[in-house]
Design an enzyme around this catalytic site. Sequence first.
Site, PDB file in Angstrom:
ATOM      1  N   ARG A  11       0.882  -1.168   0.000  1.00 45.60           N
ATOM      2  CA  ARG A  11       0.000   0.000   0.000  1.00 45.60           C
ATOM      3  C   ARG A  11       0.920   1.219   0.000  1.00 45.60           C
ATOM      4  O   ARG A  11       1.566   1.506   1.008  1.00 45.60           O
ATOM      5  CB  ARG A  11      -0.948   0.004   1.202  1.00 45.60           C
ATOM      6  N   HIS A  64      -6.597   1.307  -7.338  1.00 41.22           N
ATOM      7  CA  HIS A  64      -6.873   0.396  -6.217  1.00 41.22           C
ATOM      8  C   HIS A  64      -7.446  -0.897  -6.833  1.00 41.22           C
ATOM      9  O   HIS A  64      -8.620  -1.206  -6.696  1.00 41.22           O
ATOM     10  CB  HIS A  64      -7.876   1.050  -5.260  1.00 41.22           C
ATOM     11  N   GLN A 112      -9.502  -3.707  -4.915  1.00 38.56           N
ATOM     12  CA  GLN A 112     -10.855  -3.294  -4.551  1.00 38.56           C
ATOM     13  C   GLN A 112     -11.790  -3.426  -5.746  1.00 38.56           C
ATOM     14  O   GLN A 112     -12.943  -3.841  -5.604  1.00 38.56           O
ATOM     15  CB  GLN A 112     -10.842  -1.856  -4.034  1.00 38.56           C
ATOM     16  N   ASP A 133     -16.990   7.008  -3.449  1.00 33.20           N
ATOM     17  CA  ASP A 133     -15.843   6.819  -2.564  1.00 33.20           C
ATOM     18  C   ASP A 133     -15.661   8.136  -1.811  1.00 33.20           C
ATOM     19  O   ASP A 133     -16.288   9.145  -2.162  1.00 33.20           O
ATOM     20  CB  ASP A 133     -14.593   6.471  -3.406  1.00 33.20           C
ATOM     21  N   CYS A 152     -16.297   1.356  -1.337  1.00 34.14           N
ATOM     22  CA  CYS A 152     -15.173   0.508  -0.889  1.00 34.14           C
ATOM     23  C   CYS A 152     -14.921   0.623   0.605  1.00 34.14           C
ATOM     24  O   CYS A 152     -14.283  -0.251   1.183  1.00 34.14           O
ATOM     25  CB  CYS A 152     -13.916   0.849  -1.681  1.00 34.14           C
ATOM     26  N   ARG A 157     -13.387  -8.623  -0.311  1.00 33.64           N
ATOM     27  CA  ARG A 157     -11.961  -8.296  -0.439  1.00 33.64           C
ATOM     28  C   ARG A 157     -11.134  -9.555  -0.196  1.00 33.64           C
ATOM     29  O   ARG A 157     -10.179  -9.838  -0.925  1.00 33.64           O
ATOM     30  CB  ARG A 157     -11.563  -7.220   0.581  1.00 33.64           C
TER      31      ARG A 157
END
Length: 302
Positions: free
Chosen positions: A102, A129, A132, A221, A261, A289
């Site tokens: 990350r 991402h 996701q 988001d 997400c 996930r």
Amino acid sequence: MKRDLISMLDVKDDLEDIIDLGIQLKRKSKSGISIEMLKRKTLGMIFEKSSTRTRVSFEVGMTKLGGHAVFLSKDDIQLGRGETIEDTALVLSRYVDIIMFRAMSNKAMKELAKHATVPVISGLDDKEHPCQVVTDLMTIKEHKGKLKELNFVYLGDGGNNMSHSYLLGCAIAGMNVKIVAPKQYWPDDYYVKEAKKFGTKIEVTDVVEDSTKDADIVATDTWVSMGDESEKEKRIKAFEGYTIDKKLMSHAKSDAIFLHCLPAYYDYEVTKEVAHGKQSVIFDEAENRMWAQIAIMVTLCK
Ligand code: CP
Ligand code: NVA
């Protein structure tokens, strides 16, 4: 040759196979059948930013696969004191079988992937991402039974990692994509251009009214991603009117689903009424996930 997942384009040829594998392994594991397909393998997880879902879902997912995960916070490893990404990649590759990163930047992500000799999976950077969005497509497939030709509408920060990965991922899956955002927060041209290559309808607009009409999926988001905190006030002002509420959801198809997400900030990008309402699948999404990443890790380790 090792294989990485740092952009949705890295899975353009087998995205639906990975999704189907995720659905299949989820079913198998839930019915009590072992899915220990990565026995004694180790995943190294480097975090330069906070996480709840990514950390826990990768760690528990690796346990279900019969392997082990090591959590590496940037502040605790020498990377945080100036050791190069190159040396970090070369050293970790001698210990672990997969690296999850990350990262603050896509540049750092690419640098790590370039030097690691084991597969690198992005757990998010400033541009994409991918885990996701593989997850979200798996969740859509579970709820809709298909992906092709569905209408996907995203409202909010069009220039962030989720919006970019949605553009690519939904287009690869054969879906029509509409990004609704204030002009200064539109996606990078690169992602729009790449998404258009897959031949579905790709639209970017700043018009909120009627934007959710005919939508099969409505998504959003946070307006303030990790790294954007200094712009919080400015962003909240710019996104006024983009909150997904009951009224906007009511214009979508009657069986439309809502995706986020998470983490969510209620009454900014979405009301709690919608996020916890009956069209919302956000907690299936959070659970998935783990299953999607199980499928990703199995695929990359082949
Ligand atoms: N959706 C997501 O990546 O959540 P975390 O930041 O909690 O990992
Ligand atoms: N766009 C958000 C996603 C969080 C999972 C961020 O980058 O903070």
